[in-house]
Scaffold this active site. Sequence first.
Site, mmCIF file in Angstrom:
data_model
loop_
_atom_site.group_PDB
_atom_site.id
_atom_site.type_symbol
_atom_site.label_atom_id
_atom_site.label_comp_id
_atom_site.label_asym_id
_atom_site.label_seq_id
_atom_site.Cartn_x
_atom_site.Cartn_y
_atom_site.Cartn_z
ATOM 1 N N ARG A 1 -9.126 0.996 9.165
ATOM 2 C CA ARG A 1 -8.798 -0.208 9.420
ATOM 3 C C ARG A 1 -9.780 -1.050 10.343
ATOM 4 O O ARG A 1 -9.598 -2.207 10.483
ATOM 5 C CB ARG A 1 -7.578 -0.397 10.325
ATOM 6 C CG ARG A 1 -6.189 -0.559 9.284
ATOM 7 C CD ARG A 1 -4.939 -0.619 10.415
ATOM 8 N NE ARG A 1 -3.862 -1.217 10.048
ATOM 9 C CZ ARG A 1 -2.709 -0.544 9.514
ATOM 10 N NH1 ARG A 1 -2.632 0.622 9.140
ATOM 11 N NH2 ARG A 1 -1.615 -1.260 9.461
ATOM 12 N N ARG B 1 11.782 -1.941 10.708
ATOM 13 C CA ARG B 1 10.509 -1.463 11.761
ATOM 14 C C ARG B 1 10.661 -2.546 12.616
ATOM 15 O O ARG B 1 10.556 -3.719 12.478
ATOM 16 C CB ARG B 1 9.436 -1.252 10.793
ATOM 17 C CG ARG B 1 9.259 0.240 10.630
ATOM 18 C CD ARG B 1 8.181 0.297 9.499
ATOM 19 N NE ARG B 1 6.748 -0.277 10.028
ATOM 20 C CZ ARG B 1 5.877 -0.109 9.543
ATOM 21 N NH1 ARG B 1 5.661 0.471 8.395
ATOM 22 N NH2 ARG B 1 4.653 -0.622 9.881
ATOM 23 N N ARG C 1 -0.040 -9.035 13.143
ATOM 24 C CA ARG C 1 -0.808 -8.153 12.181
ATOM 25 C C ARG C 1 -1.603 -8.745 11.266
ATOM 26 O O ARG C 1 -2.739 -8.152 10.951
ATOM 27 C CB ARG C 1 0.294 -7.135 11.762
ATOM 28 C CG ARG C 1 1.092 -6.735 12.863
ATOM 29 C CD ARG C 1 2.354 -5.746 12.265
ATOM 30 N NE ARG C 1 1.748 -4.495 11.501
ATOM 31 C CZ ARG C 1 2.270 -3.956 10.463
ATOM 32 N NH1 ARG C 1 3.649 -4.379 10.270
ATOM 33 N NH2 ARG C 1 2.048 -2.823 9.999
ATOM 34 N N ARG D 1 11.638 -5.724 4.249
ATOM 35 C CA ARG D 1 11.551 -4.229 4.111
ATOM 36 C C ARG D 1 12.451 -3.648 4.775
ATOM 37 O O ARG D 1 12.973 -3.824 6.035
ATOM 38 C CB ARG D 1 9.882 -4.233 4.689
ATOM 39 C CG ARG D 1 9.574 -2.853 4.556
ATOM 40 C CD ARG D 1 8.124 -2.906 4.300
ATOM 41 N NE ARG D 1 7.419 -2.773 5.611
ATOM 42 C CZ ARG D 1 5.972 -2.841 5.714
ATOM 43 N NH1 ARG D 1 5.198 -2.148 4.593
ATOM 44 N NH2 ARG D 1 5.455 -2.748 6.873
ATOM 45 N N LYS E 1 0.797 -1.200 0.070
ATOM 46 C CA LYS E 1 0.097 0.077 0.073
ATOM 47 C C LYS E 1 0.783 1.155 -0.052
ATOM 48 O O LYS E 1 0.623 2.255 -0.651
ATOM 49 C CB LYS E 1 -0.969 0.211 1.262
ATOM 50 C CG LYS E 1 -1.766 -1.095 1.337
ATOM 51 C CD LYS E 1 -2.979 -0.791 2.466
ATOM 52 C CE LYS E 1 -2.270 -0.861 3.922
ATOM 53 N NZ LYS E 1 -1.624 -2.006 4.321
#
Length: 211
Positions: free
Chosen positions: A91, A158, A169, A126, A16
């Site tokens: 969300r 992260r 998640r 990532r 996203k």
Amino acid sequence: MRKINLILLGAPGAGKGTQAEIISEKFAIPSISTGAMIREAIASGSELGLRVKSFIDKGDLVPDAVVIDIIKDRLAKPDCANGFILDGFPRTVPQAAALDEMGVEITDVISIEVADEAIMERMGGRRVCKKCGATYHVKYNPSPNGDHCACGEALIIRSDDDPEVVKSRLVVYHEQTEPLKDFYQEKGLLKLVFGREKLEETTALTMEALA
Ligand code: AMP
């Protein structure tokens, strides 16, 4: 050019943020990431940041009331008048209902679909920039500066990209966020984009969905 008030849906790591950056540049509209705003608040040590840090670290959602306030303030800024991209908001169904109550008109909803297994692989690679917020992937979207951002800052992983946190998640996504697909399908706004391994292919499909 028509006005685009876009919501990007999709699991964490579906891409996203990357698509939001590309669309933002192409249409000259702001990309608004509640996750990035929350991370900034945490980094600045603000009262809000202290209040929400424990939720993020566990992979849980921050309470609706907190993010609704954040987004209300942000959408009131003048740069949103000609369109915007919401990356990571709403969300939950109550957050989507809050947008309706605020009178925010949404023109497009795109859900980027990626299987959980692919997400697990992607999240491991990532890398993000703490300074400018850019995101990269070591394999799929490497920085032109290697382990540094295009802006020069060293890239980091992260804390919520840790595999155990990613698993939680994904559970949170399926339970709380995925129902939004039905919510927007019923309004006739939902389009699905099947995320591809190659970033440019996903971008082409996303642009088609916006045409
Ligand atoms: P993101 O960068 O969008 O993946 O968001 C990172 C984290 O910020 C999430 O795992 C949540 O803890 C929190 N967060 C971001 N956006 C929201 C939202 N709309 N509602 C609740 N929590 C959020």
